[in-house]
Design a protein around this motif. Sequence first.
Motif, short mmCIF file in Angstrom:
data_model
loop_
_atom_site.label_atom_id
_atom_site.label_comp_id
_atom_site.label_asym_id
_atom_site.label_seq_id
_atom_site.Cartn_x
_atom_site.Cartn_y
_atom_site.Cartn_z
N SER A 1 -18.17 -0.34 -3.20
CA SER A 1 -17.93 0.70 -4.16
C SER A 1 -16.31 0.87 -4.19
O SER A 1 -15.67 0.58 -3.13
N ARG A 2 -15.56 1.34 -5.10
CA ARG A 2 -14.18 1.55 -5.06
C ARG A 2 -13.75 2.44 -4.10
O ARG A 2 -12.67 1.87 -3.26
N PRO A 3 -14.47 3.42 -3.78
CA PRO A 3 -13.90 4.22 -2.50
C PRO A 3 -14.18 3.74 -1.27
O PRO A 3 -13.10 3.80 -0.35
N GLY A 4 -15.09 2.70 -1.25
CA GLY A 4 -15.18 2.24 0.18
C GLY A 4 -14.00 1.18 0.33
O GLY A 4 -13.54 0.90 1.21
N GLN B 1 -6.96 1.70 5.63
CA GLN B 1 -7.01 1.36 7.10
C GLN B 1 -6.18 0.31 7.49
O GLN B 1 -5.54 0.29 8.61
N LEU C 1 -12.40 -6.14 -13.04
CA LEU C 1 -11.18 -6.51 -12.53
C LEU C 1 -10.13 -6.29 -13.56
O LEU C 1 -9.09 -5.75 -13.22
N GLU D 1 -6.45 4.54 -4.45
CA GLU D 1 -5.72 5.32 -5.35
C GLU D 1 -4.50 5.85 -4.51
O GLU D 1 -3.51 6.18 -5.20
N LEU E 1 -7.51 -1.04 -5.79
CA LEU E 1 -8.72 -0.10 -5.42
C LEU E 1 -8.58 1.20 -4.77
O LEU E 1 -9.23 2.02 -4.59
N LEU F 1 -10.92 2.84 1.23
CA LEU F 1 -10.73 3.14 2.94
C LEU F 1 -10.33 1.82 3.86
O LEU F 1 -9.70 2.00 4.54
N LEU F 2 -11.03 0.61 3.42
CA LEU F 2 -10.78 -0.58 3.85
C LEU F 2 -9.27 -0.83 3.75
O LEU F 2 -8.83 -1.18 4.62
N ARG G 1 -10.30 -4.07 -16.00
CA ARG G 1 -9.88 -2.55 -16.08
C ARG G 1 -9.17 -1.90 -15.17
O ARG G 1 -8.54 -0.91 -15.12
N LEU G 2 -9.47 -2.57 -13.99
CA LEU G 2 -8.68 -1.84 -12.56
C LEU G 2 -7.34 -2.41 -12.89
O LEU G 2 -6.54 -1.50 -12.58
#
Lengths: 545, 545
Positions: B399-402, B409, B143, B317, B315, B405-406, B145-146
């Motif tokens: 995961s990050r891409p998941g 959305q 987190l 991009e 998370l 998406l959430l 690093r995020l």
Amino acid sequence: MTGSKRKAQATQESLHRIFTIPEAPNSTLGRIEKEISENLAGFLGNHIAAKEQLLSEIEKDFDCSKIPEQPTFVSDHMHHLLDKLVSQSVHTSSPSFIGHMTSALPYFILPLSKLMVGLNQNLVKIETSKAFTPLERQVLGMLHRLVYQNDDNFYDTWMHSANHSLGAFCSGGTVANITALWVARNNLLGPDGTFKGVAREGIFQALKHYQYEGLAILVSSRGHYSLKKSADILGLGQDSVIAISTDEHNKIDCQKLKEKCQALAAKNIRVLSIVGVAGTTETGNIDPLTEMAKIAQQYDCHFHVDAAWGGATLLSEKYRPLLQGIELADSVTIDAHKQMYVPMGAGLVVFKNPASVASIEHHAEYILRKGSKDLGSHTLEGSRPGMAMLVYASLHVISRPGYELLINQSIDKANYFADIIEQHPDFELITKPELCLLTYRYNPKVVQTFLTQADDDAQDLANSILDKLTKFIQKRQRENGKSFVSRTRIEVQKYRGRKTLVFRVVLANPLTSREILEDVLIEQNELAKESHTFLPKLISLSTSR
Amino acid sequence: MTGSKRKAQATQESLHRIFTIPEAPNSTLGRIEKEISENLAGFLGNHIAAKEQLLSEIEKDFDCSKIPEQPTFVSDHMHHLLDKLVSQSVHTSSPSFIGHMTSALPYFILPLSKLMVGLNQNLVKIETSKAFTPLERQVLGMLHRLVYQNDDNFYDTWMHSANHSLGAFCSGGTVANITALWVARNNLLGPDGTFKGVAREGIFQALKHYQYEGLAILVSSRGHYSLKKSADILGLGQDSVIAISTDEHNKIDCQKLKEKCQALAAKNIRVLSIVGVAGTTETGNIDPLTEMAKIAQQYDCHFHVDAAWGGATLLSEKYRPLLQGIELADSVTIDAHKQMYVPMGAGLVVFKNPASVASIEHHAEYILRKGSKDLGSHTLEGSRPGMAMLVYASLHVISRPGYELLINQSIDKANYFADIIEQHPDFELITKPELCLLTYRYNPKVVQTFLTQADDDAQDLANSILDKLTKFIQKRQRENGKSFVSRTRIEVQKYRGRKTLVFRVVLANPLTSREILEDVLIEQNELAKESHTFLPKLISLSTSR
């Protein structure tokens, strides 16, 4: 559809699945869950590695700081967790893990916790917790009554009153202690004339207004470290926590306490709170609460009792008298995740006066509106889970007499362990159990004899080697993974108050048998022999004159 | 054997059973668990009563303050819980429960939580958590690093360093905010010459030593109430939190912020921290963080960002740029139990400088010994559960891409809802979504037209009736149990900054569909018609001239 669009849609569908499709019973996670449900002890025994790995080795498995860019299948991740995490976790519910205050849980707690997570209530406000709010208030009422024993009329009046609270539920004893002292501070330095109170104006203005040189919190030298932390957080400073020395039973010396109160008054330092300990973390002893209450009354200060460990002893009619005077406290901390056998994350504080929390009340526009019964208006934490349900269920399923049995058994067991330590020539009991804690060390008979006759320097020398031996045995025992005791350093009167390293044992696990205790001594005795430096040194020192 | 002795033995045996014999799959609890495992939504739908009961009625089921003297069978107690508690709990994971920040959980979280409870680790120290300690440090590293995006070398150096910490895991955003400001306070008022620092000597001595008249925390008027609570707890006083007004997008007015800094400096009041909000609780807006960071630097004060809600947006991009400047913060609060979809009880704060937690370090003899890697040496809480595992697993499984998406959305959905509100003649959008939050109200077209033309008094009158109507609809809707939005009171610029009651919507539940949103408007439109006082009054007021 393009490739990337197709990929996005696939990810979206798999995401939707994790929120809507349950784990299949024959999936890895399903199997793990079944194993836990059917035989938790077996599961933990099978999956937790007995032999300890070096922390530096374990860290290698947890060294990536990047959040994964690829999702992992739940089953693959579960294998990973079993392999890297569960295997290197601590078997806290093992009957031979007798070194800390975390122990076994009743079986019904497992599915009940799942229900709690599934419901995912947020206790900060009624709109996200509804019936959980009165339930939590009832649990607080029950614990309040356990401590203060007021009549029905009292609880009918206050338990569900919007602007009052019998206590605060929180994540643990530290937050409970901070909350108690926060309430005490805000009540002591409340609004007065044009001064709007410490809650509004802060400590600097408060001390200027009330013309005190400083504040003090008095507690025995066995007080929990969270009190210093509380004093730091609350802006009083750690040095405002003044440690009063204890007698040979680790109980506060009330004469010294009185003298300190007097000396502080002479320096215009206001005693904010006297804190009694009901079950010291290291030795399990209980302060003379009645006498302390009198002194607190005499100096007109808040009397807090930190019964994080010992509070549950009130459930035992046999041992309740040990805590006599607790009903005189203005606030009492009790940890449900200790001797009440609920999982980690359940502490609470109860207040004698249901109106005292008014001094820490908070409101906001979208929740905690004035006059609402939202629990969050007088808790340190904001959003909180419905842990109170687990306490509620345990109180009903186990019931008071059930808890009494558990608590009495723990104390009996501690007495038994103390007996076999005392009977063993090569062990030395350092503190006798009052509750179910005791401390001792491995100390060969010849060294014990030597210590009684040695001059101060020789005694110190022997004790310093014994410290190293104690540490050696404790670490080796932990690494072997068969059993676990903790270690701490306490002042021992018979060695002129020298801070001495000892084994510390907590006997709260209902499944710990007498055989296990006997085995612990056998194992430690053998481990001592593995010390090729300290033990020979000790023997030669003790036999050289 | 005597009767009482036999009874005692029977109780003892049944007690032993609850610790050793699992709940049978066909027991009540076993069946409940199966239902939860196989179909959580179904279970909740079946067991939570749709129609709301009065709180005063529910309280009657939770009014006993005596701890039971008789044990209850687990199955009987489960029936009781289903009947009295679960039925009157809140369906927080319902896709039409869009009023608060508590939403649905992925299915794998349920069995994983059970594993967490079964393991019952205590994260305060390595001896009761072992591999969970490096795991938690890794989660904090991820987190961190995020937020800060440092390189591998940085994390290799600090993530597992004994005397450093990239952050602190805790029960929620409030504790995270208190921790951040505690660190800031102790670093600002650190040891200096003979002064031992605020942690040791407290605020009174600290301000005398540093010769400040006071301290201040500056945050927009949309800041979370936990900041005032923090200031109270930390001994600064709630009044030290100075609210800076916002622009029409609920973002702090940086000009006003600068002016306030200057004014305070002239009065010798030291700014302890400027707090940026990344996702206001009520409207979901994000402050201009880069500009705030510059001002904080200019006045040499701590810059904290409360991203309890919005932090997870990093998370994505696509939406990460909304939080630009967050990497300049000295500390950042993120709640994992909000947009990271883990259960209640998981918050954290990360610190830019891994050494900054040294100012709140605590040690004790039996744990947290100096040089140890025990997490408890720099957390506000003491004993804590292994919640970090749930965050860890979610980061791997989703995961990050998941997560992206959430999050995307949710924001899309909020924009859609804003669109249909704006298109509807009888609804008024109050705040546009920047993240997935928005506010609006029911306001018939004729009244809307009237409001644009009315003089101040008439406008205020209409708005005050609209407030009552909003409250009426919100309560009625909640009581009906079909769907839920919350309500709050915010300053609305187009009504000359008047504090106006609005519906507040949070669209984080992945299962909330567009149809549900359309239905919410239909339902509210109908409910409005049920108001036989406020609606007619409004219409007559708006059409009378």
